[in-house]
Design a protein around this motif. Structure first.
Motif, PDB file in Angstrom:
ATOM      1  N   ALA A  19       8.870 -27.670 -46.270  1.00 13.68           N
ATOM      2  CA  ALA A  19       7.842 -26.639 -46.107  1.00 13.68           C
ATOM      3  C   ALA A  19       8.355 -25.271 -46.538  1.00 13.68           C
ATOM      4  N   LEU A  20       9.607 -24.983 -46.194  1.00 13.21           N
ATOM      5  CA  LEU A  20      10.195 -23.695 -46.563  1.00 13.21           C
ATOM      6  C   LEU A  20      10.346 -23.579 -48.079  1.00 13.21           C
ATOM      7  N   ALA A  23       6.842 -23.054 -49.581  1.00 16.76           N
ATOM      8  CA  ALA A  23       6.369 -21.690 -49.347  1.00 16.76           C
ATOM      9  C   ALA A  23       7.084 -20.695 -50.248  1.00 16.76           C
ATOM     10  N   CYS A  63      -1.327 -22.478 -49.099  1.00 17.24           N
ATOM     11  CA  CYS A  63       0.041 -22.592 -48.592  1.00 17.24           C
ATOM     12  C   CYS A  63       0.214 -21.787 -47.310  1.00 17.24           C
ATOM     13  N   SER A  67       1.203 -23.346 -43.759  1.00 13.01           N
ATOM     14  CA  SER A  67       2.390 -22.891 -43.029  1.00 13.01           C
ATOM     15  C   SER A  67       2.023 -22.379 -41.643  1.00 13.01           C
ATOM     16  N   PRO A  84       8.464 -20.939 -42.835  1.00 18.35           N
ATOM     17  CA  PRO A  84       7.539 -20.970 -43.987  1.00 18.35           C
ATOM     18  C   PRO A  84       6.432 -19.927 -43.883  1.00 18.35           C
ATOM     19  N   PHE A  85       5.894 -19.749 -42.674  1.00 22.00           N
ATOM     20  CA  PHE A  85       4.838 -18.756 -42.494  1.00 22.00           C
ATOM     21  C   PHE A  85       5.372 -17.345 -42.714  1.00 22.00           C
ATOM     22  N   CYS A  88       5.549 -16.616 -46.427  1.00 23.61           N
ATOM     23  CA  CYS A  88       4.224 -16.288 -46.966  1.00 23.61           C
ATOM     24  C   CYS A  88       3.771 -14.899 -46.522  1.00 23.61           C
TER      25      CYS A  88
END
Length: 216
Positions: A19-20, A23, A63, A67, A84-85, A88
């Protein structure tokens, strides 16, 4: 119960890394498009941007939302699921607050300055002259010269009593819209460039002595 923890952790670890990485990749692509949009803004590649920008924006929003759903796993999996968030969110902050267009202009100006000044000197010396039959102010530099002007490497010149004005385009759109770096003769006024006879420039920014960024 105790034997299930390592398996859960092992399964969660790669998920966070994936996920990272996703992102980071999507954010990097989005920022790259935002930065290099300037070099693609002229006709006809401007039409390409009409497809690329919405697609990249949709990808980035998707994305970011994906995330955000990972935040629900923080309680069981740890704060790593917020990374990940955060990537972003950082990319969004850069898009909103960083002057990406101005950074791209500064890079364009400095990267091409020496080649552009050499061409200005050749125009002033009469070595380069208008060579486009339908436009007496246009010089097509062609592929043999450094690529210093958008829209086919053409430059716009204006011979006046005070000297020669030379415009290097950074974008050229429909309905005669353009932006670019204008070199004026010593003591010259960029507003006297013939393209601004009917209407003053909508944007006029001095970059250095005898150099201005202009838009009509």
């Amino acid at each position: 119960m105790g034997g299930s923890t390592p398996a859960t952790t092992a399964a969660a670890g790669p998920s966070v890394r994936t996920a990272l990485a996703a992102a980071a990749l999507v954010s990097a692509v989005t920022l790259s498009v935002a930065i290099f949009e300037l070099s693609m803004a002229d006709w006809p590649s401007g039409f390409v941007l009409l497809a690329i920008i919405p697609l990249v924006a949709l990808l980035f929003c998707g994305c970011a939302l994906w995330s955000a759903t990972l935040l629900l796993r923080i309680r069981n999996g740890g704060v790593k699921f917020a990374l990940p968030f955060l990537v972003c969110a950082l990319a969004l902050a850069v898009l909103v607050y960083a002057p990406l267009h101005e950074i791209a202009l500064q890079q364009n100006f400095h990267w091409h300055r020496q080649n552009r000044e050499r061409i200005v000197a050749r125009v002033a010396a009469g070595e380069l002259k208008p060579n486009v039959s339908h436009n007496e102010n246009l010089i097509a530099l062609g592929d043999r010269e450094p690529n210093v002007s958008a829209g086919g490497n053409d430059i716009v010149v204006d011979q006046t009593d005070e000297g020669t004005y030379v415009l290097f385009l950074t974008s050229r759109g429909l309905k005669h819209y353009f932006t670019g770096f204008l070199h004026v003769p010593p003591g010259g006024d960029p507003k006297k460039f013939f393209e601004f006879e009917d209407k003053p420039p909508s944007r006029l920014v001095r970059y250095d002595k005898d150099w201005y960024f202009v838009a009509n």
